[in-house]
Scaffold this motif. Structure first.
Motif, short mmCIF file in Angstrom:
data_model
loop_
_atom_site.label_atom_id
_atom_site.label_comp_id
_atom_site.label_asym_id
_atom_site.label_seq_id
_atom_site.Cartn_x
_atom_site.Cartn_y
_atom_site.Cartn_z
N THR A 7 56.43 34.79 -4.49
CA THR A 7 55.80 35.14 -5.75
C THR A 7 55.84 36.66 -5.89
OG1 THR A 7 53.62 35.29 -4.74
CG2 THR A 7 54.26 33.14 -5.64
N ASP A 8 55.57 37.15 -7.09
CA ASP A 8 55.66 38.59 -7.35
C ASP A 8 54.78 39.44 -6.45
OD1 ASP A 8 57.54 38.20 -9.29
OD2 ASP A 8 56.10 38.23 -10.93
N ASP A 9 53.61 38.94 -6.05
CA ASP A 9 52.71 39.75 -5.24
C ASP A 9 52.84 39.47 -3.75
OD1 ASP A 9 51.66 37.22 -5.52
OD2 ASP A 9 49.60 37.89 -5.75
N ALA A 10 53.64 38.52 -3.34
CA ALA A 10 53.80 38.20 -1.92
C ALA A 10 54.73 39.21 -1.26
CB ALA A 10 54.37 36.79 -1.76
N PRO A 11 54.38 39.66 -0.05
CA PRO A 11 55.28 40.57 0.66
C PRO A 11 56.59 39.86 1.01
CG PRO A 11 53.30 40.12 1.97
CD PRO A 11 53.18 39.37 0.68
N VAL A 12 57.67 40.60 0.95
CA VAL A 12 59.01 40.06 1.23
C VAL A 12 59.48 40.57 2.58
CG1 VAL A 12 61.40 40.05 0.41
CG2 VAL A 12 59.53 39.94 -1.22
N CYS A 13 60.15 39.74 3.33
CA CYS A 13 60.68 40.08 4.65
C CYS A 13 61.48 41.39 4.59
CB CYS A 13 61.56 38.95 5.14
SG CYS A 13 62.25 39.21 6.79
N PRO A 21 59.29 34.94 1.91
CA PRO A 21 57.94 35.50 2.05
C PRO A 21 57.69 35.92 3.50
CG PRO A 21 57.88 33.35 0.96
CD PRO A 21 59.28 33.55 1.47
N ALA A 22 57.09 37.07 3.66
CA ALA A 22 56.75 37.57 4.99
C ALA A 22 55.41 37.00 5.44
CB ALA A 22 56.70 39.09 4.97
N HIS A 34 56.24 60.46 15.32
CA HIS A 34 54.91 60.11 14.86
C HIS A 34 53.85 60.40 15.92
CE1 HIS A 34 57.54 56.96 12.74
NE2 HIS A 34 57.27 57.91 11.85
N VAL A 35 52.66 60.76 15.47
CA VAL A 35 51.54 60.90 16.40
C VAL A 35 51.23 59.53 16.98
CG1 VAL A 35 50.58 62.93 15.25
CG2 VAL A 35 49.83 60.66 14.55
N PRO A 36 50.63 59.45 18.18
CA PRO A 36 50.45 58.15 18.84
C PRO A 36 49.72 57.08 18.04
CG PRO A 36 50.04 59.92 20.38
CD PRO A 36 50.23 60.57 19.02
N ASP A 37 48.70 57.46 17.21
CA ASP A 37 47.99 56.41 16.47
C ASP A 37 48.65 56.01 15.16
OD1 ASP A 37 46.60 58.54 17.62
OD2 ASP A 37 44.93 58.39 16.26
N ARG A 38 49.67 56.70 14.74
CA ARG A 38 50.35 56.34 13.48
C ARG A 38 51.09 55.02 13.65
NH1 ARG A 38 54.30 59.01 9.54
NH2 ARG A 38 54.45 57.31 8.05
N ARG A 39 50.97 54.15 12.66
CA ARG A 39 51.70 52.89 12.68
C ARG A 39 52.44 52.71 11.37
NH1 ARG A 39 50.74 53.47 17.13
NH2 ARG A 39 49.74 52.09 18.62
N LYS A 40 53.70 52.41 11.48
CA LYS A 40 54.50 51.99 10.34
C LYS A 40 54.57 50.47 10.44
CE LYS A 40 57.35 54.57 8.60
NZ LYS A 40 58.21 55.49 7.94
N THR A 41 54.83 49.81 9.35
CA THR A 41 54.84 48.34 9.37
C THR A 41 56.09 47.79 8.70
OG1 THR A 41 52.42 48.30 9.26
CG2 THR A 41 53.56 46.26 8.69
N TRP A 42 56.73 46.89 9.41
CA TRP A 42 57.76 46.04 8.82
C TRP A 42 57.13 44.66 8.74
CZ3 TRP A 42 62.77 47.11 12.13
CH2 TRP A 42 63.30 48.35 11.76
N VAL A 43 57.48 43.91 7.71
CA VAL A 43 56.98 42.55 7.59
C VAL A 43 58.15 41.59 7.76
CG1 VAL A 43 54.96 43.15 6.22
CG2 VAL A 43 57.10 42.65 5.06
N ALA A 44 57.85 40.42 8.30
CA ALA A 44 58.93 39.48 8.63
C ALA A 44 58.57 38.05 8.27
CB ALA A 44 59.25 39.56 10.12
N CYS A 45 59.60 37.32 7.88
CA CYS A 45 59.48 35.87 7.71
C CYS A 45 59.62 35.25 9.11
CB CYS A 45 60.56 35.36 6.76
SG CYS A 45 62.25 35.47 7.40
N PRO A 46 59.32 33.98 9.27
CA PRO A 46 59.46 33.36 10.59
C PRO A 46 60.88 33.46 11.16
CG PRO A 46 58.12 31.96 9.18
CD PRO A 46 58.68 33.06 8.30
N ALA A 47 61.89 33.36 10.31
CA ALA A 47 63.28 33.39 10.79
C ALA A 47 63.70 34.76 11.32
CB ALA A 47 64.22 32.97 9.66
N HIS A 48 63.07 35.84 10.84
CA HIS A 48 63.49 37.19 11.25
C HIS A 48 62.48 37.91 12.13
CE1 HIS A 48 66.21 36.63 7.71
NE2 HIS A 48 67.04 36.97 8.69
N ARG A 49 61.38 37.27 12.45
CA ARG A 49 60.38 37.91 13.29
C ARG A 49 60.99 38.34 14.63
NH1 ARG A 49 58.46 38.79 17.62
NH2 ARG A 49 56.31 38.82 18.22
N GLY A 50 61.78 37.47 15.24
CA GLY A 50 62.39 37.77 16.54
C GLY A 50 63.40 38.90 16.48
#
Length: 76
Positions: A7-13, A21-22, A34-50
């Motif tokens: 859907t339009d508001d769902a995150p995409v892999c 959908p991720a 990056h400083v140690p506490d900084r986190r970047k995020t990638w989102v994944a669908c079940p097929a691409h999580r690995g």
């Protein structure tokens, strides 16, 4: 096989070319940039999580993997 369209508001892999959908958040940082506490995020669908996790892990960047809020990954 065709990936489901989110859907339009769902995150995409984050995997290139994937429109599924991720449901996973892969949180990472590059310690040279990056400083140690900084986190970047990638989102994944079940097929691409690995594969996305393996890519980050091989570089020593992966810090944690968690279900996205509102995803069905923890539902029984």
């Amino acid at each position: 096989m065709t990936d489901p369209t989110p859907t339009d508001d769902a995150p995409v892999c984050s995997s290139r070319g994937c429109r599924a959908p991720a449901v996973w958040a892969l949180r990472w940082n590059n310690p040279r940039l990056h400083v140690p506490d900084r986190r970047k995020t990638w989102v994944a669908c079940p097929a691409h999580r690995g594969s996305l996790g393996d890519f980050l892990e091989a570089r020593g960047f992966l810090r944690e993997v968690a279900p996205l809020p509102g995803s069905h990954t923890l539902e029984a």
